[in-house]
Design a protein around this motif. Structure first.
Motif, PDB file in Angstrom:
ATOM      1  N   ASP A  94     -66.010 -16.106 -31.032  1.00  0.00           N
ATOM      2  CA  ASP A  94     -67.376 -16.396 -31.461  1.00  0.00           C
ATOM      3  C   ASP A  94     -67.416 -17.571 -32.437  1.00  0.00           C
ATOM      4  O   ASP A  94     -68.168 -17.601 -33.382  1.00  0.00           O
ATOM      5  N   PHE A  95     -66.558 -18.549 -32.196  1.00  0.00           N
ATOM      6  CA  PHE A  95     -66.642 -19.804 -32.956  1.00  0.00           C
ATOM      7  C   PHE A  95     -66.423 -20.944 -31.978  1.00  0.00           C
ATOM      8  O   PHE A  95     -66.010 -20.724 -30.832  1.00  0.00           O
ATOM      9  N   ASP A  96     -66.717 -22.153 -32.451  1.00  0.00           N
ATOM     10  CA  ASP A  96     -66.666 -23.313 -31.569  1.00  0.00           C
ATOM     11  C   ASP A  96     -65.271 -23.953 -31.620  1.00  0.00           C
ATOM     12  O   ASP A  96     -64.988 -24.770 -32.498  1.00  0.00           O
ATOM     13  N   LEU A  97     -64.431 -23.574 -30.662  1.00  0.00           N
ATOM     14  CA  LEU A  97     -63.045 -24.060 -30.658  1.00  0.00           C
ATOM     15  C   LEU A  97     -62.993 -25.585 -30.509  1.00  0.00           C
ATOM     16  O   LEU A  97     -62.198 -26.264 -31.153  1.00  0.00           O
ATOM     17  N   ALA A  98     -63.892 -26.117 -29.668  1.00  0.00           N
ATOM     18  CA  ALA A  98     -63.882 -27.562 -29.418  1.00  0.00           C
ATOM     19  C   ALA A  98     -64.211 -28.348 -30.689  1.00  0.00           C
ATOM     20  O   ALA A  98     -63.789 -29.492 -30.843  1.00  0.00           O
TER      21      ALA A  98
ATOM     22  N   ALA B  25     -54.806 -32.579 -26.731  1.00  0.00           N
ATOM     23  CA  ALA B  25     -56.165 -32.357 -27.226  1.00  0.00           C
ATOM     24  C   ALA B  25     -56.566 -33.337 -28.315  1.00  0.00           C
ATOM     25  O   ALA B  25     -57.742 -33.434 -28.654  1.00  0.00           O
ATOM     26  N   ARG B  26     -55.618 -34.084 -28.847  1.00  0.00           N
ATOM     27  CA  ARG B  26     -55.871 -35.057 -29.917  1.00  0.00           C
ATOM     28  C   ARG B  26     -56.522 -34.422 -31.144  1.00  0.00           C
ATOM     29  O   ARG B  26     -57.380 -35.040 -31.787  1.00  0.00           O
ATOM     30  N   VAL B  27     -56.134 -33.214 -31.476  1.00  0.00           N
ATOM     31  CA  VAL B  27     -56.563 -32.590 -32.729  1.00  0.00           C
ATOM     32  C   VAL B  27     -55.378 -32.685 -33.696  1.00  0.00           C
ATOM     33  O   VAL B  27     -54.251 -32.353 -33.314  1.00  0.00           O
ATOM     34  N   PRO B  28     -55.631 -33.153 -34.943  1.00  0.00           N
ATOM     35  CA  PRO B  28     -54.510 -33.238 -35.878  1.00  0.00           C
ATOM     36  C   PRO B  28     -53.982 -31.849 -36.254  1.00  0.00           C
ATOM     37  O   PRO B  28     -54.774 -30.922 -36.457  1.00  0.00           O
TER      38      PRO B  28
ATOM     39  N   VAL C 225     -48.264 -19.115 -24.342  1.00  0.00           N
ATOM     40  CA  VAL C 225     -49.625 -19.001 -24.885  1.00  0.00           C
ATOM     41  C   VAL C 225     -50.047 -20.315 -25.533  1.00  0.00           C
ATOM     42  O   VAL C 225     -51.181 -20.785 -25.354  1.00  0.00           O
ATOM     43  N   LEU C 226     -49.124 -20.928 -26.254  1.00  0.00           N
ATOM     44  CA  LEU C 226     -49.457 -22.165 -26.965  1.00  0.00           C
ATOM     45  C   LEU C 226     -49.719 -23.317 -25.996  1.00  0.00           C
ATOM     46  O   LEU C 226     -50.584 -24.159 -26.246  1.00  0.00           O
ATOM     47  N   ALA C 227     -49.013 -23.327 -24.866  1.00  0.00           N
ATOM     48  CA  ALA C 227     -49.273 -24.352 -23.845  1.00  0.00           C
ATOM     49  C   ALA C 227     -50.685 -24.159 -23.287  1.00  0.00           C
ATOM     50  O   ALA C 227     -51.435 -25.126 -23.102  1.00  0.00           O
ATOM     51  N   ALA C 228     -51.046 -22.902 -23.060  1.00  0.00           N
ATOM     52  CA  ALA C 228     -52.389 -22.612 -22.548  1.00  0.00           C
ATOM     53  C   ALA C 228     -53.446 -23.002 -23.581  1.00  0.00           C
ATOM     54  O   ALA C 228     -54.479 -23.590 -23.234  1.00  0.00           O
ATOM     55  N   LEU C 229     -53.177 -22.704 -24.838  1.00  0.00           N
ATOM     56  CA  LEU C 229     -54.124 -23.060 -25.901  1.00  0.00           C
ATOM     57  C   LEU C 229     -54.313 -24.577 -25.967  1.00  0.00           C
ATOM     58  O   LEU C 229     -55.444 -25.074 -26.040  1.00  0.00           O
ATOM     59  N   ALA C 230     -53.211 -25.314 -25.912  1.00  0.00           N
ATOM     60  CA  ALA C 230     -53.290 -26.778 -25.984  1.00  0.00           C
ATOM     61  C   ALA C 230     -54.094 -27.318 -24.797  1.00  0.00           C
ATOM     62  O   ALA C 230     -54.956 -28.202 -24.957  1.00  0.00           O
TER      63      ALA C 230
ATOM     64  N   ARG D  66     -56.350 -25.687 -22.930  1.00  0.00           N
ATOM     65  CA  ARG D  66     -57.758 -25.269 -23.019  1.00  0.00           C
ATOM     66  C   ARG D  66     -58.519 -26.126 -24.036  1.00  0.00           C
ATOM     67  O   ARG D  66     -59.641 -26.556 -23.798  1.00  0.00           O
ATOM     68  N   LEU D  67     -57.878 -26.376 -25.144  1.00  0.00           N
ATOM     69  CA  LEU D  67     -58.482 -27.205 -26.187  1.00  0.00           C
ATOM     70  C   LEU D  67     -58.722 -28.618 -25.644  1.00  0.00           C
ATOM     71  O   LEU D  67     -59.760 -29.234 -25.902  1.00  0.00           O
ATOM     72  N   ALA D  68     -57.787 -29.112 -24.871  1.00  0.00           N
ATOM     73  CA  ALA D  68     -57.920 -30.448 -24.288  1.00  0.00           C
ATOM     74  C   ALA D  68     -59.092 -30.488 -23.307  1.00  0.00           C
ATOM     75  O   ALA D  68     -59.875 -31.439 -23.290  1.00  0.00           O
ATOM     76  N   VAL D  69     -59.241 -29.425 -22.522  1.00  0.00           N
ATOM     77  CA  VAL D  69     -60.357 -29.355 -21.563  1.00  0.00           C
ATOM     78  C   VAL D  69     -61.682 -29.332 -22.322  1.00  0.00           C
ATOM     79  O   VAL D  69     -62.596 -30.108 -22.034  1.00  0.00           O
ATOM     80  N   LEU D  70     -61.767 -28.460 -23.326  1.00  0.00           N
ATOM     81  CA  LEU D  70     -63.005 -28.314 -24.092  1.00  0.00           C
ATOM     82  C   LEU D  70     -63.399 -29.605 -24.800  1.00  0.00           C
ATOM     83  O   LEU D  70     -64.568 -29.886 -24.984  1.00  0.00           O
ATOM     84  N   ARG D  71     -62.414 -30.378 -25.195  1.00  0.00           N
ATOM     85  CA  ARG D  71     -62.707 -31.619 -25.924  1.00  0.00           C
ATOM     86  C   ARG D  71     -62.828 -32.825 -25.002  1.00  0.00           C
ATOM     87  O   ARG D  71     -62.894 -33.961 -25.451  1.00  0.00           O
ATOM     88  N   GLY D  72     -62.825 -32.559 -23.698  1.00  0.00           N
ATOM     89  CA  GLY D  72     -63.005 -33.641 -22.738  1.00  0.00           C
ATOM     90  C   GLY D  72     -61.801 -34.560 -22.632  1.00  0.00           C
ATOM     91  O   GLY D  72     -61.903 -35.715 -22.206  1.00  0.00           O
ATOM     92  N   ARG D  73     -60.642 -34.051 -23.036  1.00  0.00           N
ATOM     93  CA  ARG D  73     -59.427 -34.863 -22.985  1.00  0.00           C
ATOM     94  C   ARG D  73     -58.598 -34.571 -21.746  1.00  0.00           C
ATOM     95  O   ARG D  73     -57.551 -35.184 -21.536  1.00  0.00           O
TER      96      ARG D  73
END
Ligand code: F6R
Length: 364
Positions: A41-45, A73-76, A165-170, A172-179
């Protein structure tokens, strides 16, 4: 029960294809060929920065995740060992995600760091193997690994499940951020689906590594070298060897050798080089040649292409399947685990209950 295995650690190493597949199945949608995460219930992107905190082997999984999250995902990403984290008074700004990685979900330092982040308004995500653990209960986002109970004190299957799990997280984050576009996501999913088969291929080298262990067992010191996402694997290989065989071992980023550690090299120091073929290969190999030129005995872990190019003159080589850089750290975990395991067997140490260590460290 150990079944046909001599030790729990050995059993757990061999369980990896199964438990990694089990873990990945809850992060992959086969039908849509997409990566998925549990409801949140938070905005991961919108996350501005990720702070990763963990201990030991779980920390090394976090180091790999830093490469993946920043690349895809280019998130620091900041990363600390939990026992250092709070005491440096880290800067925790609003909009930050704090990510904790723990097999047990009870490690005291990691838990204290989690509570510190919570008190500083960070959103809390945890990758844990025990879903009823304290960390699991205190998280905003629970990312379970499905490794099953890990009995051996040295973590093995929990590590590769954390990486899954961490590969999936990375991704998913990349998809959500349009990367990451659909095509690339499908490709990543394909690679993840192939991972259990690649782990099986890596496990077929068990006998060969058991023989090789006799070359390593007499050593007093062993070095492990890797670059990029395989650098944390070098650290993990060294940790596994130290903790169960009591041989002093260190992992270094390959490029750091010439800044000091190369002074240690002589014929008595085996050097394990983790170098999948790919963009970082040439550089790592030139670091390996520097070691060889000083009499260092090199064991090269690479794929057929890498071994054909650089295997000559090594005391041994271990051939991994050719894999995508995203899953190389998972696959290369297997030979370093097996090497530590077999060296410990040659030395006759207590593999499942190494001296001075506890499975879950609940004191700070
Ligand atoms: C090494 C090992 C330890 C743990 C560390 C963290 O083989 O098992 O380094 O990884 O004590 O434990 P968890 O993951 O339970 O927080």
């Amino acid at each position: 029960e150990k079944g046909n295995y001599r030790h729990f650690m050995q059993k757990e190493i061999f369980e990896q294809p199964t438990v990694v597949a089990q873990t990945l199945s809850s992060y992959i949608r086969q039908v849509t060929q997409s990566v998925t995460l549990p409801q949140m219930d938070f905005d991961l992107a919108g996350v501005k920065r990720i702070t990763i905190v963990a201990c030991g082997t779980s920390y090394y999984a976090g180091m790999v995740a830093k490469y993946w999250i920043e690349t895809f995902a280019r998130v620091p990403v900041d990363i600390d060992v939990a026992s250092e984290f709070r005491y440096r008074d880290p800067v925790l700004e609003p909009g930050g995600l704090a990510l904790f990685i723990s097999q047990s979900g009870e490690t005291a330092d990691t838990l204290a760091a989690l509570r510190h982040c919570k008190a500083h308004d960070q959103t809390i995500a945890v990758v844990v193997n025990v879903p009823t653990s304290t960390m699991a209960r205190e998280a905003d986002l629970l990312l379970p690994t499905h490794a099953g109970p890990e009995i051996g004190v040295a973590s093995t299957k929990a590590f590769t499940c954390q990486l899954s799990v961490l590969a999936a997280l990375a991704a998913r984050l990349a998809v959500l951020r349009g990367r990451m576009d659909r095509e690339e996501e499908t490709r990543v999913v394909q690679h993840l689906i192939e991972t259990p088969a690649c782990l099986n291929a890596a496990l077929t080298h068990d006998d060969e590594i058991a023989r090789m262990a006799h070359l390593i067992a007499p050593a007093r010191d062993v070095l492990y070298l890797g670059r990029g996402p395989d650098f944390p694997l070098a650290l993990e290989g060294a940790l596994k060897l130290k903790e169960i065989s009591y041989i002093h071992a260190e992992g270094y980023a390959s490029g750091e050798m010439k800044h000091g550690p190369i002074a240690l090299i002589d014929e008595a120091v085996p050097v394990i080089v983790l170098a999948p073929s790919g963009p970082l290969f040439e550089k790592t190999v030139s670091n390996m040649q520097e070691v060889r030129a000083r009499g260092g005995k090199v064991v090269l872990i690479s794929d057929a292409e890498g071994i054909a190019e650089a295997g000559e003159g090594c005391i041994a080589t271990i051939e991994m399947p050719k894999v995508h850089p995203l899953i190389a750290p998972l696959v290369y975990a297997v030979p370093v685990q097996l090497l530590a395991y077999h060296v410990a067997c040659v030395k006759g140490t207590d593999v499942d209950q190494p001296r001075n260590l506890a499975k879950s460290v609940t004191v700070e």
